[in-house]
Design an enzyme around this catalytic site. Structure first.
Site, mmCIF file in Angstrom:
data_model
loop_
_atom_site.group_PDB
_atom_site.id
_atom_site.type_symbol
_atom_site.label_atom_id
_atom_site.label_comp_id
_atom_site.label_asym_id
_atom_site.label_seq_id
_atom_site.Cartn_x
_atom_site.Cartn_y
_atom_site.Cartn_z
ATOM 1 N N GLY A 184 0.843 -1.271 -0.066
ATOM 2 C CA GLY A 184 -0.038 0.047 0.100
ATOM 3 C C GLY A 184 0.904 1.209 0.111
ATOM 4 O O GLY A 184 0.481 2.229 0.382
ATOM 5 N N HIS A 190 0.592 0.953 -12.930
ATOM 6 C CA HIS A 190 1.331 -0.340 -13.337
ATOM 7 C C HIS A 190 2.976 0.086 -13.462
ATOM 8 O O HIS A 190 3.328 1.128 -13.936
ATOM 9 C CB HIS A 190 0.724 -0.668 -14.700
ATOM 10 C CG HIS A 190 1.496 -1.981 -15.273
ATOM 11 N ND1 HIS A 190 1.248 -3.204 -14.813
ATOM 12 C CD2 HIS A 190 2.347 -2.150 -16.097
ATOM 13 C CE1 HIS A 190 1.645 -3.991 -15.203
ATOM 14 N NE2 HIS A 190 2.667 -3.550 -16.215
HETATM 15 C C1 GAR Z 1 3.471 -1.115 -7.523
HETATM 16 O O1 GAR Z 1 4.634 -1.112 -7.800
HETATM 17 C C2 GAR Z 1 2.132 -1.103 -8.447
HETATM 18 O O2 GAR Z 1 2.654 -0.478 -9.752
HETATM 19 C C3 GAR Z 1 2.284 -2.569 -8.644
HETATM 20 O O3 GAR Z 1 2.495 -3.121 -7.556
HETATM 21 C C4 GAR Z 1 3.165 -2.382 -6.604
HETATM 22 C C5 GAR Z 1 2.157 -2.317 -5.456
HETATM 23 O O4 GAR Z 1 2.917 -1.435 -4.474
HETATM 24 N N1 GAR Z 1 0.936 -2.943 -9.471
HETATM 25 C C6 GAR Z 1 0.943 -3.964 -10.394
HETATM 26 O O5 GAR Z 1 1.741 -4.563 -10.566
HETATM 27 C C7 GAR Z 1 -0.529 -3.860 -11.119
HETATM 28 N N2 GAR Z 1 -0.541 -5.000 -12.052
HETATM 29 P P1 GAR Z 1 2.174 -0.768 -3.285
HETATM 30 O O6 GAR Z 1 1.375 -1.835 -2.901
HETATM 31 O O7 GAR Z 1 3.476 -0.431 -2.177
HETATM 32 O O8 GAR Z 1 1.486 0.294 -3.921
#
Ligand code: GAR
Length: 198
Positions: free
Chosen positions: A7, A106
């Site tokens: 998150g 993404h």
């Molecule tokens: C982030 O890097 C986001 O861009 C990626 O997961 C991570 C979540 O980090 N999302 C994807 O790969 C979606 N396909 P977070 O939970 O710290 O925001």
């Protein structure tokens, strides 16, 4: 917001609201992962945080799970559903219920490297630049109209972790910017192209 993991993007948006950089209210955080750090972050900030049992598939939500999410989001009359590290593909029914009102972040320069293990895909391919993309969600996986992208260099000594960290700094910046433009009604979608009204 929908989130499956740590998150940090949720936190960045919460911080932007708190700091007055973003005129919006985050009214709920829903997660398909009971232990998601994102849920704890939301609860600490006094935001409604709910685990929704996702059902048997690893990649999608059950119809029941999507119906439960829709019921909560409709009750709260949300204007926008922001996916922040949400790792499941939403059904066409869910997407059309919130047509052009779902954003995703993404960690690549789409349409390169959709799906999972994105930074590893970029390193394995040998690209010299990668980055991140905020886009509207459509029925495909990471295929919707692009709102903002930011590029970062890929360095020779990069690992998945170091590249992810460099990209994440940009994610936090452009997600706030994209949500701000949406909230201000400045995004006009014309087919695949998103025009930013000035
Ligand atoms: C982030 O890097 C986001 O861009 C990626 O997961 C991570 C979540 O980090 N999302 C994807 O790969 C979606 N396909 P977070 O939970 O710290 O925001």
């Amino acid at each position: 917001m929908l989130a499956s993991g740590r998150g940090s993007n949720l936190q960045a948006l919460m911080d932007s609201v708190e700091a007055g950089r973003l005129d919006a209210e985050i009214v709920a955080v829903l997660s398909d992962v009971e232990q998601a750090v994102a849920l704890g972050r939301a609860r600490s900030a006094g935001i409604e945080a709910r685990f929704i049992e996702p059902g048997p598939s690893r990649s999608r939500l059950s119809g029941q799970a999507e119906a439960a999410m829709i019921a909560i989001l409709d009750r709260l009359r949300v204007d926008l559903v922001a996916l922040a590290g949400f790792m499941r593909i939403l059904s066409p029914g869910f997407v059309s219920h919130f047509k052009l009102r779902i954003l995703n972040i993404h960690p690549s320069l789409l349409p390169c490297f959709p799906g999972l293990h994105v930074q590893k895909q970029a390193l394995d391919y040998g690209v010299k630049y990668s980055g991140c993309t905020v886009h509207f969600v459509d029925e495909g996986t990471d295929t919707g109209p692009i709102i903002i992208q930011a590029a970062v260099p890929v360095l020779e000594e990069d690992t998945e972790e170091t590249l992810s960290e460099r990209i994440l700094v940009e994610e936090h910046r452009i997600y706030t910017e994209a949500v701000r433009l949406f909230a201000e009604g400045k995004l006009k979608v014309e087919g695949r192209r998103v025009r930013v009204l000035r």
